[in-house]
Design an enzyme around this catalytic site. Structure first.
Site, short mmCIF file in Angstrom:
data_model
loop_
_atom_site.label_atom_id
_atom_site.label_comp_id
_atom_site.label_asym_id
_atom_site.label_seq_id
_atom_site.Cartn_x
_atom_site.Cartn_y
_atom_site.Cartn_z
N VAL A 76 35.61 11.20 55.66
CA VAL A 76 36.80 10.35 55.63
C VAL A 76 36.60 9.23 56.64
O VAL A 76 36.22 9.48 57.79
CB VAL A 76 38.08 11.16 55.96
CG1 VAL A 76 39.29 10.24 55.98
CG2 VAL A 76 38.27 12.30 54.97
N ASN B 99 31.00 19.63 66.23
CA ASN B 99 32.11 18.97 65.53
C ASN B 99 33.34 19.90 65.51
O ASN B 99 33.77 20.37 64.47
CB ASN B 99 31.69 18.57 64.12
CG ASN B 99 32.67 17.61 63.47
OD1 ASN B 99 33.76 17.37 63.97
ND2 ASN B 99 32.28 17.07 62.33
N GLU B 100 33.88 20.14 66.68
CA GLU B 100 35.01 21.07 66.82
C GLU B 100 36.24 20.67 66.02
O GLU B 100 36.91 21.54 65.47
CB GLU B 100 35.36 21.26 68.30
CG GLU B 100 34.38 22.14 69.05
CD GLU B 100 34.31 23.56 68.52
OE1 GLU B 100 35.33 24.08 68.01
OE2 GLU B 100 33.23 24.17 68.60
N GLU C 221 27.79 32.79 61.45
CA GLU C 221 27.02 32.69 62.69
C GLU C 221 25.66 33.36 62.61
O GLU C 221 24.73 32.98 63.30
CB GLU C 221 27.82 33.30 63.85
CG GLU C 221 29.16 32.65 64.10
CD GLU C 221 29.05 31.31 64.82
OE1 GLU C 221 27.92 30.84 65.05
OE2 GLU C 221 30.10 30.74 65.15
N TYR D 40 38.48 23.56 59.16
CA TYR D 40 37.88 24.50 58.21
C TYR D 40 38.40 25.91 58.44
O TYR D 40 38.69 26.64 57.47
CB TYR D 40 36.36 24.47 58.32
CG TYR D 40 35.73 23.14 57.98
CD1 TYR D 40 36.34 22.26 57.08
CD2 TYR D 40 34.52 22.74 58.53
CE1 TYR D 40 35.78 21.04 56.76
CE2 TYR D 40 33.94 21.53 58.21
CZ TYR D 40 34.57 20.68 57.33
OH TYR D 40 34.00 19.48 57.01
#
Length: 197
Positions: free
Chosen positions: A90, A127-128, A143, A134
């Site tokens: 975006v 990209n926290e 993980e 998410y």
């Protein structure tokens, strides 16, 4: 979905905008030099004789394309047919308005309609903000899995070690099979002379 956002299938005329957003995404992900694909590649691979991906675009109330989601089929040997979301992006001017969630929801609806077992994608560990979104929508971090990649020289070196296929065993398009035959001949030649590719 925000009422001011429309999600639609991308068309060939969108290729320049999609390419521009791919470059923007690469800049955001701190790898601006990594984009090697061209608009012509997108046109061939998205709308050519053998499409390799599907793309959705988001438009705002003024009809301005402000984001995209690019996905393609994949297959899980554990669960079957699935979709892989390659890119979700975006533009900065439209973030925080639910555009990304709307795009992701549309891809999810495609996956459900196609009877897919799952929808997979990747996110950078730093990209926290994206990870929080998410997880809020129910995505689970994998993980225990490590992403692996072969590209450029590494890919070529390993491919050169492949055994030639038996006659009549090709499974690709005629163009891919011709390319494969040429590659096999080059491999055989290199092996026969002790050379390397």
């Amino acid at each position: 979905m925000p009422t001011s956002i429309v999600i639609r299938a991308a068309v060939p005329a969108d290729a320049p905008l999609i390419h521009a957003m791919i470059v923007e995404l690469a800049v955001y992900e701190r790898e601006p030099e990594a984009v090697a694909i061209s608009e012509a590649d997108l046109l061939r691979d998205g709308w050519g004789e053998h499409p390799r991906f599907t793309c959705l675009v988001a438009e705002d109330e003024a009809g301005v394309v402000c984001g995209f989601a690019l996905y393609h089929p994949t297959y899980s040997t554990w669960q079957g047919h699935s979709l892989y979301l390659e890119d979700l992006y975006v533009r900065a001017t439209h973030r925080g308005r639910g555009v990304g969630t709307a795009l992701l929801a549309e891809v999810a609806s495609v996956a459900v309609a196609q009877g897919c077992a799952r929808l997979d994608w990747q996110v950078l560990t730093w990209n926290e903000p994206a990870i929080r979104v998410y997880e809020r929508i129910g995505a689970v971090r994998m993980e225990e899995w490590r992403r692996m990649r072969l590209s450029e020289d590494g890919l070529a070196v390993l491919a050169a070690q492949a055994m030639p296929r038996a006659a009549g065993s090709q499974t690709g398009t005629p163009e891919e099979n011709d390319s494969e035959r040429s590659r096999q001949q080059a491999v055989i030649h290199a092996r026969g002379t002790g050379g390397t590719l």
